[in-house]
Each structure stands twice: as C-alpha cells, then as structure tokens.
Design a protein around this motif. Structure first.
Motif, short mmCIF file in Angstrom:
data_model
loop_
_atom_site.label_atom_id
_atom_site.label_comp_id
_atom_site.label_asym_id
_atom_site.label_seq_id
_atom_site.Cartn_x
_atom_site.Cartn_y
_atom_site.Cartn_z
N ALA A 17 -30.91 -25.62 -7.04
CA ALA A 17 -31.06 -26.00 -8.67
C ALA A 17 -29.78 -26.76 -8.98
O ALA A 17 -28.82 -26.39 -8.81
CB ALA A 17 -31.05 -24.73 -9.35
N ILE A 18 -30.00 -27.66 -9.92
CA ILE A 18 -31.38 -28.43 -10.22
C ILE A 18 -31.76 -29.73 -9.77
O ILE A 18 -32.73 -30.46 -10.10
CB ILE A 18 -31.37 -28.32 -12.01
N THR A 75 -37.17 -24.60 -11.99
CA THR A 75 -35.64 -24.50 -12.20
C THR A 75 -34.90 -24.32 -10.81
O THR A 75 -34.01 -25.01 -10.68
CB THR A 75 -35.21 -23.50 -13.30
N TYR A 76 -35.59 -23.48 -10.10
CA TYR A 76 -34.56 -23.26 -8.87
C TYR A 76 -34.83 -24.33 -7.81
O TYR A 76 -34.00 -24.13 -6.75
CB TYR A 76 -35.23 -21.70 -8.28
N PHE A 99 -27.31 -26.91 -18.64
CA PHE A 99 -28.50 -27.68 -18.49
C PHE A 99 -28.22 -29.01 -19.39
O PHE A 99 -27.96 -30.02 -18.37
CB PHE A 99 -29.67 -27.19 -19.24
N ALA A 123 -42.32 -17.89 -15.14
CA ALA A 123 -40.99 -18.16 -14.50
C ALA A 123 -40.79 -16.82 -13.45
O ALA A 123 -39.84 -17.16 -12.71
CB ALA A 123 -39.73 -18.26 -15.33
N PHE A 150 -29.61 -22.28 -18.51
CA PHE A 150 -30.32 -21.07 -17.68
C PHE A 150 -29.37 -20.05 -17.29
O PHE A 150 -28.46 -20.26 -16.83
CB PHE A 150 -30.99 -21.58 -16.44
N ALA A 155 -39.91 -20.09 -10.41
CA ALA A 155 -39.79 -20.50 -11.92
C ALA A 155 -40.82 -20.99 -12.39
O ALA A 155 -42.06 -20.36 -12.09
CB ALA A 155 -38.34 -21.42 -11.69
N SER A 156 -40.77 -22.25 -13.11
CA SER A 156 -41.83 -22.91 -13.55
C SER A 156 -43.05 -23.12 -12.81
O SER A 156 -44.21 -23.53 -13.36
CB SER A 156 -41.69 -23.98 -14.52
#
Length: 392
Positions: A370-371, A348-349, A246, A271, A253, A66-67
């Motif tokens: 997550a999260i 995120t994961y 979220f 991501a 997500f 992810a990020s």
C-alpha cells in the motif's frame, strides 16, 4: 490492442513491468491475472508473500481486500434485489430504523439503497477528514482498524454525525458500503458474512473469500510504501494499528493487518474482506458475461452503468459510478487506453482491477504494498502494458 490479443507479447510486457517494479522496490509482491474473451492470457505470482521469511508469492495467496470488498458486497445486495427481497429505492431507514443521520441543514436525511451503492448518500470516510475530524471524534471505524465495536454500534456512531451533503447532491466516496452491509443483513435475515457466502461466493465457488483469512499460511504480509530514508517498503504491524498518510490535510488510513485474522472484528462491507486474485477474477468474469447465476442480465447491466450523471468524481476524472464501482465515461479526460464503459476500482492494501467489456478483457492485480499497488505509478503502467502501449 489487436483483436487476436497475442499472448506472448502481453506476457513479455507485464513480465518486464513486474521485474522493474520489484527491482526498484516499489512492490514487495504481486499476483497479476489477465483474461481475454474468457480465456486466461496471463497469470503470474511475483516477488514475496513474506519478504522477511523469504517466502515467495503464490498465485492463490490471500490478500486483505480493503475496497475490493465493495463490488462483492454490492453484488450481494443486487442478488437480493433480483430475488425481490430488496429494492434499489428502498429507504435505508426501512431496514435500519436507528440509522437516520441529519443533513447539513438539520433535516433527517432520506437515504436510499441506490445512494449507498453509488456513494451519493452524503457520507464520508474518516481518512478523508482532517486529523481529529468528526468521524474520529465520534469513534467511527473505517473498517480497516482494530476497532472492537460491532457493525450496529459503528453505524449508530456514524448516524450521530451530520452528513457532508444532502443525499443525491454530490458524489463522495464513503463508508456507505458498511451501511449497505447492515441493510443486507436485515433483508437477508442473517449475518453479512453468511449472506455474502449464500448470495455470491458460494454459488461462484469463491472458496478463498470471506471476512476472515481462511488459511493464515497463504495470507500475504502487508507492507507500506517506502518513505525518505527507507530502502524498501516497510512491513505493517501484525497487531495494533499502523498509520499510513494519504494526502496533506487528511487523517490518512489507520490499518490493522491483524484484523484479517480476527473473527470478532465486525464485517465491514466496504473494507473487511479477505480473498485471492483467482476468486475475484471469477466474480468479474461472471458480471462481464451477464451475471448468471447471481444476477439477471438486466441487473448486471444496470450495475455497470454510470448512475451519477454529471456529478464529478474527485480523484477519478472522466469516470462516473455504477452500483459498486467506477465506470469510464470519457477515456480522453481520464487519460487512459481503456474503452468507454470500462469498470475500475482498487483497494488500500495495494490492489487494482478493471474490466473492459468492449475488449472482453478483465485484469486483476493484487499486491501486498500500500498504496503503490492501488494508486501509484504501477497502476497506470500495468494498464498501458496490457494494452500494448509504451511505458512512460
């Protein structure tokens, strides 16, 4: 934290925390690494890589980043800057003539590469918008779903949506890193995955890290936080899209764990990568120690310097943003034991990481939940365990 940073108490503190969160079923599995003054002080794989199959976590497990993709792709962009093939203040339209979104006032925006790196370009993420918001209406992918669009197609859709604000006016975490990935492709003259291998992962020997899982047997199963009525985190679907709320009023997500095994999925610079904790630690330590062989020291320092001045970062009080990750400006405002200048981000994961250059400390915590592993109590608890503070 004492200057000698004794290994045994550190291990005991983190072991206790991991045992607690696993027992409480807040996490399914985790890999935690700590390096201090260049030496490994802690490494543990705990819990399960696949709970249903009773496969234990392993320290070389592969995770959907992810990020965590963002600092890797940002480093690739800066490597091109170091080579003189890209400039921080280049207009994005120079490299992507089709990408010319309009500001809220209707004028065509003049977005720079630096603004993509610092998330001041005026872009957004669909998961921050209300359900059925502008990005959803335009069919824009956030880079974690099963969308079949190409990178260029996705950015053309994105360019058709007005910016949330004029470039440089505010800070807004966004899909800017996907746009940066397309710029890298043009500046490097090759697909993003190949460019990242050539500029970052290849030189550092990050053999586990790519835009698709290189060993499906080591890929951790993805789970989501348990909700009311559930005894444990739920397994996310292996195909299709799964929704993960979220915040109230936001779309949340849309995740497709199967994307990590799909070579046809577009390379999302923000991501889309898959990798291991030891690989990512190698990158963090390279940057902490000055950037060689990827970047010259001056550019590595610029990457880790807050670029956002007085702009406020929602969700991250006391922090600014460098060229790819947050930078701590005010530990008191952030409520953290980290030193001023610490870099931090997550994914995120279920991932978090930070580098405290003052303490010569790098920490990576990759989880498959997550999260909680990105933004739950575990993140602060791990930080305080590392620094030797009592857990709340």
């Amino acid at each position: 934290m004492s200057t000698d940073f004794p290994a045994a108490p550190l291990a005991a503190r983190i072991d206790t925390l991991l045992s607690t969160v696993l027992h409480e079923r807040r996490l399914v599995g985790a890999v935690v690494l700590v390096r201090h003054q260049g030496r490994e002080r802690y490494r543990r794989a705990a819990g399960h890589l696949d709970r249903e199959a009773a496969i234990p976590m392993r320290d070389d497990a592969l995770f959907r980043l992810a990020s965590v993709s963002k600092p890797i792709v940002s480093t690739a962009a800066l490597a091109l800057v170091a080579q003189g093939r890209l400039q921080l203040d280049d207009l994005v339209a120079r490299w992507l003539p089709y990408f010319q979104p309009r500001q809220p006032d209707g004028q065509v925006a003049a977005i720079t590469v630096r603004q993509l790196l610092t998330h001041t370009a005026g872009l957004d993420y669909g998961f921050f918008q209300p359900p059925g918001g502008p990005y959803a209406q335009a069919g824009v992918s956030d880079g974690m779903d099963a969308s079949s669009v190409s990178l260029e197609d996705n950015l053309r859709r994105l360019a058709g949506v007005p910016l949330a604000f004029a470039p440089g006016e505010r800070w807004g975490y966004s899909i800017a890193s996907d746009v940066l990935g397309a710029v890298i492709e043009q500046a490097a003259g090759m697909p993003l995955a190949q460019a990242v291998r050539q500029l970052v992962t290849g030189p550092l020997g990050m053999a586990d890290t790519d835009f698709v899982a290189l060993d499906a047997q080591r890929l951790a199963v993805a789970y989501a936080d348990r909700v009311a009525g559930q005894a444990q985190p739920r397994r996310l679907h292996d195909s299709g899209d799964d929704h993960l709320p979220f915040l109230d009023g936001m779309a949340g997500f849309t995740l497709s764990p199967g994307r990590a095994l799909d070579p046809a999925a577009y390379a999302s610079g923000g991501a889309g990568m898959v990798g291991s904790a030891p690989d990512f630690m190698r990158l963090l330590e390279t940057l902490r120690l000055g950037g060689a062989p990827l970047l010259p020291p001056g550019l590595a320092r610029e990457m880790s310097r807050s670029q956002t001045g007085s702009l406020e970062l929602p969700f991250w009080p006391g922090r600014g943003f460098g060229l790819g990750f947050t930078v701590l400006n005010d530990p008191l405002a952030a409520g953290t034991p980290e030193s001023t200048g610490t870099w931090r981000m997550g994914g995120t994961y279920g991932h978090s990481w930070f580098v405290d250059p003052v303490r010569e400390l790098s920490v990576v915590a990759f989880t498959n939940t997550a999260i909680e592993g990105m933004a739950g109590p575990f993140v602060e608890q791990l930080c305080r365990a590392v620094y030797g503070q009592e857990l709340a």
